[in-house]
Write a protein that holds these residues in place. Structure first.
Motif, PDB file in Angstrom:
ATOM      1  N   ASP A 191      38.356  36.731  37.720  1.00 56.66           N
ATOM      2  CA  ASP A 191      37.248  36.283  38.076  1.00 56.66           C
ATOM      3  C   ASP A 191      36.252  35.174  37.243  1.00 56.66           C
ATOM      4  O   ASP A 191      36.460  35.445  35.649  1.00 56.66           O
ATOM      5  CB  ASP A 191      37.177  37.678  38.720  1.00 56.66           C
ATOM      6  N   TYR A 192      34.935  35.302  37.462  1.00 59.31           N
ATOM      7  CA  TYR A 192      33.556  35.198  36.560  1.00 59.31           C
ATOM      8  C   TYR A 192      33.737  36.592  35.232  1.00 59.31           C
ATOM      9  O   TYR A 192      33.425  35.892  34.323  1.00 59.31           O
ATOM     10  CB  TYR A 192      32.704  34.859  37.083  1.00 59.31           C
ATOM     11  N   ASN A 193      34.152  37.147  35.424  1.00 63.51           N
ATOM     12  CA  ASN A 193      34.171  38.421  34.378  1.00 63.51           C
ATOM     13  C   ASN A 193      35.787  38.421  33.557  1.00 63.51           C
ATOM     14  O   ASN A 193      35.502  39.664  32.877  1.00 63.51           O
ATOM     15  CB  ASN A 193      34.134  39.749  34.599  1.00 63.51           C
ATOM     16  N   GLY A 194      36.327  37.687  34.155  1.00 65.47           N
ATOM     17  CA  GLY A 194      37.826  37.726  32.762  1.00 65.47           C
ATOM     18  C   GLY A 194      39.129  38.853  33.502  1.00 65.47           C
ATOM     19  O   GLY A 194      39.617  38.755  33.259  1.00 65.47           O
ATOM     20  N   ASP A 195      37.958  39.046  34.809  1.00 62.29           N
ATOM     21  CA  ASP A 195      39.303  40.447  35.283  1.00 62.29           C
ATOM     22  C   ASP A 195      39.695  39.881  36.138  1.00 62.29           C
ATOM     23  O   ASP A 195      40.325  38.658  36.783  1.00 62.29           O
ATOM     24  CB  ASP A 195      38.503  41.737  36.155  1.00 62.29           C
ATOM     25  N   ILE A 196      41.335  39.785  36.033  1.00 61.22           N
ATOM     26  CA  ILE A 196      42.949  39.319  36.879  1.00 61.22           C
ATOM     27  C   ILE A 196      42.778  40.196  38.788  1.00 61.22           C
ATOM     28  O   ILE A 196      42.369  40.892  38.910  1.00 61.22           O
ATOM     29  CB  ILE A 196      44.375  39.536  36.335  1.00 61.22           C
ATOM     30  N   PHE A 197      42.620  39.263  39.103  1.00 60.44           N
ATOM     31  CA  PHE A 197      42.706  39.538  40.555  1.00 60.44           C
ATOM     32  C   PHE A 197      43.602  38.827  41.311  1.00 60.44           C
ATOM     33  O   PHE A 197      44.605  37.535  40.812  1.00 60.44           O
ATOM     34  CB  PHE A 197      41.616  39.657  41.160  1.00 60.44           C
ATOM     35  N   LYS A 198      44.262  39.255  42.848  1.00 59.09           N
ATOM     36  CA  LYS A 198      45.205  38.269  43.380  1.00 59.09           C
ATOM     37  C   LYS A 198      44.636  38.149  44.778  1.00 59.09           C
ATOM     38  O   LYS A 198      44.292  38.934  45.382  1.00 59.09           O
ATOM     39  CB  LYS A 198      46.852  39.476  43.505  1.00 59.09           C
ATOM     40  N   MET A 199      45.157  37.285  44.813  1.00 59.72           N
ATOM     41  CA  MET A 199      45.443  36.729  46.465  1.00 59.72           C
ATOM     42  C   MET A 199      45.784  35.740  47.321  1.00 59.72           C
ATOM     43  O   MET A 199      46.730  35.800  46.376  1.00 59.72           O
ATOM     44  CB  MET A 199      43.790  35.874  46.730  1.00 59.72           C
ATOM     45  N   PHE A 200      46.307  36.439  48.853  1.00 58.05           N
ATOM     46  CA  PHE A 200      46.929  36.452  49.479  1.00 58.05           C
ATOM     47  C   PHE A 200      46.381  35.067  50.626  1.00 58.05           C
ATOM     48  O   PHE A 200      45.184  35.857  50.816  1.00 58.05           O
ATOM     49  CB  PHE A 200      47.879  37.479  50.100  1.00 58.05           C
ATOM     50  N   PHE A 201      47.278  33.857  50.599  1.00 62.46           N
ATOM     51  CA  PHE A 201      47.109  32.903  51.454  1.00 62.46           C
ATOM     52  C   PHE A 201      47.909  33.095  52.515  1.00 62.46           C
ATOM     53  O   PHE A 201      49.352  32.523  52.233  1.00 62.46           O
ATOM     54  CB  PHE A 201      46.469  31.447  51.084  1.00 62.46           C
ATOM     55  N   ILE A 202      47.605  32.999  54.163  1.00 59.80           N
ATOM     56  CA  ILE A 202      48.790  32.714  55.360  1.00 59.80           C
ATOM     57  C   ILE A 202      48.525  31.539  56.151  1.00 59.80           C
ATOM     58  O   ILE A 202      47.319  31.350  56.214  1.00 59.80           O
ATOM     59  CB  ILE A 202      48.887  33.986  55.865  1.00 59.80           C
ATOM     60  N   SER A 209      51.790  33.035  50.474  1.00 59.28           N
ATOM     61  CA  SER A 209      51.518  31.663  49.446  1.00 59.28           C
ATOM     62  C   SER A 209      50.819  33.511  48.298  1.00 59.28           C
ATOM     63  O   SER A 209      49.707  34.297  48.429  1.00 59.28           O
ATOM     64  CB  SER A 209      50.892  30.903  48.741  1.00 59.28           C
ATOM     65  N   ILE A 210      51.159  33.887  47.105  1.00 62.71           N
ATOM     66  CA  ILE A 210      49.996  34.881  46.719  1.00 62.71           C
ATOM     67  C   ILE A 210      49.453  34.060  45.252  1.00 62.71           C
ATOM     68  O   ILE A 210      50.405  33.587  44.065  1.00 62.71           O
ATOM     69  CB  ILE A 210      51.027  35.831  45.853  1.00 62.71           C
ATOM     70  N   PHE A 211      48.636  33.984  45.231  1.00 65.99           N
ATOM     71  CA  PHE A 211      47.286  33.520  44.121  1.00 65.99           C
ATOM     72  C   PHE A 211      47.155  34.681  42.455  1.00 65.99           C
ATOM     73  O   PHE A 211      46.531  35.560  43.772  1.00 65.99           O
ATOM     74  CB  PHE A 211      46.110  32.784  44.383  1.00 65.99           C
ATOM     75  N   ASN A 212      47.529  34.400  41.698  1.00 66.93           N
ATOM     76  CA  ASN A 212      46.960  35.094  40.872  1.00 66.93           C
ATOM     77  C   ASN A 212      45.672  34.490  40.048  1.00 66.93           C
ATOM     78  O   ASN A 212      46.204  33.644  39.090  1.00 66.93           O
ATOM     79  CB  ASN A 212      48.145  35.969  39.677  1.00 66.93           C
TER      80      ASN A 212
END
Length: 211
Positions: free
Chosen positions: A71-82, A65-68
């Motif tokens: 963060d706390y600073n308002g910056d967009i990040f992408k995380m992958f879960f397997i 899965s890909i999670f968009n």
């Protein structure tokens, strides 16, 4: 031929009557969602060629899965879960920020991961691999550190029901999962343990590893 045509007309007439004249279809669907929530989710996420609500967990590959997020600073990040599920009832999870580096593993590496996971015993449990629970099409799993201070009975050093854990819980889909992620932790302001939902209805897609 006449009988078949009559049956088709009868079914179509009943659908039109239920849907547009009496609203029975919507009422029946609402009743079904309450009595079988996991089955209704499977139906909602099925394609036109697979309306079977009896979705099963697969152990011959991995769920990704890909999670968009932000963060706390308002910056967009992408995380992958397997997630890897084993034949003997365990699940292993990993998370990473760069998909390309992880996918550099060749098929033989993934095969070895599955082989090793199927050899896991109760004594080998760690914070990244635990037993999963399945009930009525729903699945749940709690990842926790067995050595975490908050999860131990200090009188006999035995593991209790964990107070601090990460929980994934949701529905098994056809070749996928729909999961909500929650965290249980000690809340300093409340002076007690609490659980909060962090990610809701994250879709995992299944990829088969052929041996």
């Amino acid at each position: 031929m006449y009988l078949i045509l009559s049956a088709v007309i009868l079914i179509a007439s009943k659908f039109i009557y239920d849907s547009f004249l009496t609203n029975n279809t919507e009422k029946n669907w609402d009743a079904y969602k309450k009595s079988n929530p996991h089955g209704s989710i499977v139906s909602e996420h099925s394609n036109a060629f697979n309306l079977n609500t009896n979705a099963k967990l697969r152990t011959d590959g991995y769920y990704l899965s890909i999670f968009n997020g932000t963060d706390y600073n308002g910056d967009i990040f992408k995380m992958f879960f397997i997630m890897f599920f084993t034949k003997n009832g365990f699940v292993a999870i990993d998370e990473f920020e760069n998909l390309e580096n992880y996918m550099d593993l060749n098929k033989n590496d993934f095969k070895q991961v599955l082989i090793n996971a199927d050899l896991v015993l109760e004594a080998d449990i760690a914070s990244g691999i635990v037993k999963y629970q399945i009930k009525n099409g729903g699945i749940s799993m709690q990842f926790y550190d067995p050595n975490e201070y908050s999860n131990l009975d200090l009188n006999n050093n035995s593991l209790l029901e964990p107070n601090v854990f990460n929980e994934w819980k949701g529905t098994i889909l056809h070749n996928g999962l729909l999961l909500t992620f929650s965290e249980s932790f000690y809340n300093e302001s409340l002076k007690d343990y609490t659980k909060e939902s962090r990610i809701k209805d994250l879709k995992f897609e299944f990829t088969q590893i052929k041996f």
